[in-house]
Scaffold this motif. Structure first.
Motif, PDB file in Angstrom:
ATOM      1  N   ALA A 199       0.833  -1.202   0.000  1.00 35.86           N
ATOM      2  CA  ALA A 199       0.000   0.000   0.000  1.00 35.86           C
ATOM      3  C   ALA A 199       0.870   1.255   0.000  1.00 35.86           C
ATOM      4  O   ALA A 199       1.983   1.270   0.529  1.00 35.86           O
ATOM      5  N   ASP A 200       0.324   2.305  -0.590  1.00 32.81           N
ATOM      6  CA  ASP A 200       1.054   3.565  -0.699  1.00 32.81           C
ATOM      7  C   ASP A 200       0.896   4.444   0.534  1.00 32.81           C
ATOM      8  O   ASP A 200       1.714   5.346   0.763  1.00 32.81           O
ATOM      9  N   ALA A 201      -0.193   4.237   1.285  1.00 32.39           N
ATOM     10  CA  ALA A 201      -0.486   5.122   2.410  1.00 32.39           C
ATOM     11  C   ALA A 201      -1.377   4.410   3.406  1.00 32.39           C
ATOM     12  O   ALA A 201      -2.009   3.386   3.097  1.00 32.39           O
ATOM     13  N   VAL A 202      -1.439   4.972   4.595  1.00 32.45           N
ATOM     14  CA  VAL A 202      -2.327   4.484   5.645  1.00 32.45           C
ATOM     15  C   VAL A 202      -3.126   5.671   6.159  1.00 32.45           C
ATOM     16  O   VAL A 202      -2.620   6.793   6.236  1.00 32.45           O
ATOM     17  N   HIS A 203      -4.384   5.406   6.486  1.00 30.75           N
ATOM     18  CA  HIS A 203      -5.325   6.458   6.893  1.00 30.75           C
ATOM     19  C   HIS A 203      -5.925   6.070   8.238  1.00 30.75           C
ATOM     20  O   HIS A 203      -6.423   4.957   8.403  1.00 30.75           O
ATOM     21  N   LEU A 204      -5.891   6.989   9.200  1.00 35.97           N
ATOM     22  CA  LEU A 204      -6.503   6.721  10.498  1.00 35.97           C
ATOM     23  C   LEU A 204      -6.977   8.027  11.098  1.00 35.97           C
ATOM     24  O   LEU A 204      -6.515   9.114  10.732  1.00 35.97           O
ATOM     25  N   SER A 205      -7.908   7.916  12.039  1.00 41.60           N
ATOM     26  CA  SER A 205      -8.460   9.115  12.657  1.00 41.60           C
ATOM     27  C   SER A 205      -7.683   9.548  13.890  1.00 41.60           C
ATOM     28  O   SER A 205      -7.755  10.719  14.279  1.00 41.60           O
ATOM     29  N   ALA A 206      -6.937   8.635  14.513  1.00 44.05           N
ATOM     30  CA  ALA A 206      -6.156   8.975  15.710  1.00 44.05           C
ATOM     31  C   ALA A 206      -7.022   9.697  16.730  1.00 44.05           C
ATOM     32  O   ALA A 206      -6.591  10.651  17.377  1.00 44.05           O
ATOM     33  N   ARG A 207      -8.255   9.225  16.895  1.00 45.28           N
ATOM     34  CA  ARG A 207      -9.216   9.927  17.750  1.00 45.28           C
ATOM     35  C   ARG A 207      -9.155   9.481  19.194  1.00 45.28           C
ATOM     36  O   ARG A 207      -8.865   8.336  19.499  1.00 45.28           O
ATOM     37  N   ASP A 208      -9.491  10.409  20.057  1.00 46.40           N
ATOM     38  CA  ASP A 208      -9.792  10.109  21.445  1.00 46.40           C
ATOM     39  C   ASP A 208     -11.049  10.900  21.791  1.00 46.40           C
ATOM     40  O   ASP A 208     -11.350  11.923  21.165  1.00 46.40           O
ATOM     41  N   ALA A 209     -11.814  10.410  22.749  1.00 41.53           N
ATOM     42  CA  ALA A 209     -13.032  11.097  23.165  1.00 41.53           C
ATOM     43  C   ALA A 209     -12.790  11.773  24.508  1.00 41.53           C
ATOM     44  O   ALA A 209     -12.179  11.179  25.412  1.00 41.53           O
ATOM     45  N   VAL A 210     -13.258  12.993  24.634  1.00 39.05           N
ATOM     46  CA  VAL A 210     -13.144  13.722  25.892  1.00 39.05           C
ATOM     47  C   VAL A 210     -14.536  14.198  26.303  1.00 39.05           C
ATOM     48  O   VAL A 210     -15.437  14.339  25.478  1.00 39.05           O
ATOM     49  N   HIS A 211     -14.684  14.440  27.588  1.00 34.45           N
ATOM     50  CA  HIS A 211     -15.969  14.891  28.109  1.00 34.45           C
ATOM     51  C   HIS A 211     -16.036  16.415  28.076  1.00 34.45           C
ATOM     52  O   HIS A 211     -15.155  17.107  28.552  1.00 34.45           O
TER      53      HIS A 211
END
Length: 243
Positions: A199-211
């Motif tokens: 694959a040429d690239a990787v995609h992710l949201s790198a998310r965390d949830a906060v209150h």
């Protein structure tokens, strides 16, 4: 050296975090919880300005998706998508992320051709609508013919790590004509195996949830997403190692 890293972000702070963490680009969107929708005009302008301030004119790619609920669109929705693509171009985005299918699940070639035309010099990514197609390889070949630069795919699985077989097929068949970017539930520990697919690239949201503060009746959940700088840095460090 490794593969490119794209981070899905929902605000200007996310753009800033991705820039600082060494990402190659961002997919700018809203409503990631429902798969992502077109961001506001002000958010696009702010994200482009943030990237330009650091000399990264090619950094912001804008998701253009008029609604949730699948990827088969009527004429009004296609027209809205084309108009939003033109706006993103005028606002200074480097690329757009789109997707449209017909009733049989194949690429809606007429809609995609109109979008590519509206995008002009912008890089066009076809998003995970391809994972709904009954024949992703044929879909990727058709997208190459239509002038799409990149496809975002999990290899047809819920998570990219479970679709590495299809990712390999796609890179074997369309690699060099269309970039293959793996995305869908990507975790940092998955990246070495994804790199091995070619694959040429990787995609992710790198998310965390906060209150946040209490939202009250009708205000939705009290939590909201942020882009986690630690995840971005770890993803970039892992992806940039030699294959």
């Amino acid at each position: 050296m490794g593969i490119a890293v794209e981070i899905a972000v929902q605000d200007v702070v996310g753009v800033r975090v991705a820039l600082a963490g060494g990402a190659d680009r961002v997919e700018l969107c809203s409503a990631l919880g429902m798969g992502g929708l077109t961001p506001s005009a002000a958010l696009i302008a702010g994200a482009v300005a943030e990237a330009r301030d650091t000399g990264r004119d090619g950094f912001v790619h804008v998701l253009v998706r008029p609604r949730g609920g699948g990827f088969v669109y009527d004429a009004d929705e296609v027209a809205l998508t084309v108009a939003d693509v033109r706006f993103a171009r005028e606002a200074g985005a480097a690329g757009v992320v789109v997707g449209a299918l017909n009733d049989s699940g194949a690429v809606d070639a007429e809609a995609v051709a109109a979008i590519v035309d509206a995008a002009g010099p912008l890089s066009v990514t076809f998003h995970r609508a391809i994972d709904v197609a009954p024949d992703p390889v044929r879909a990727a070949e058709r997208l190459a013919e239509l002038g799409v630069a990149r496809i975002l795919t999990s290899g047809g699985a819920e998570r990219s790590i479970d679709g590495v077989g299809m990712l390999r097929q796609l890179t074997d068949r369309v690699g060099g004509r269309v970039q293959v970017m793996a995305g869908g539930g990507v975790r940092v520990d998955d990246i070495p195996e994804i790199v091995a697919t070619g694959a040429d690239a990787v995609h992710l949201s790198a998310r965390d949830a906060v209150h946040g503060s209490p939202s009250g009746p009708g205000g939705g959940a009290a939590t909201y997403d942020i882009t986690d700088a630690r995840i971005v840095r770890a993803a970039v460090e892992t992806a940039k190692r030699r294959r």
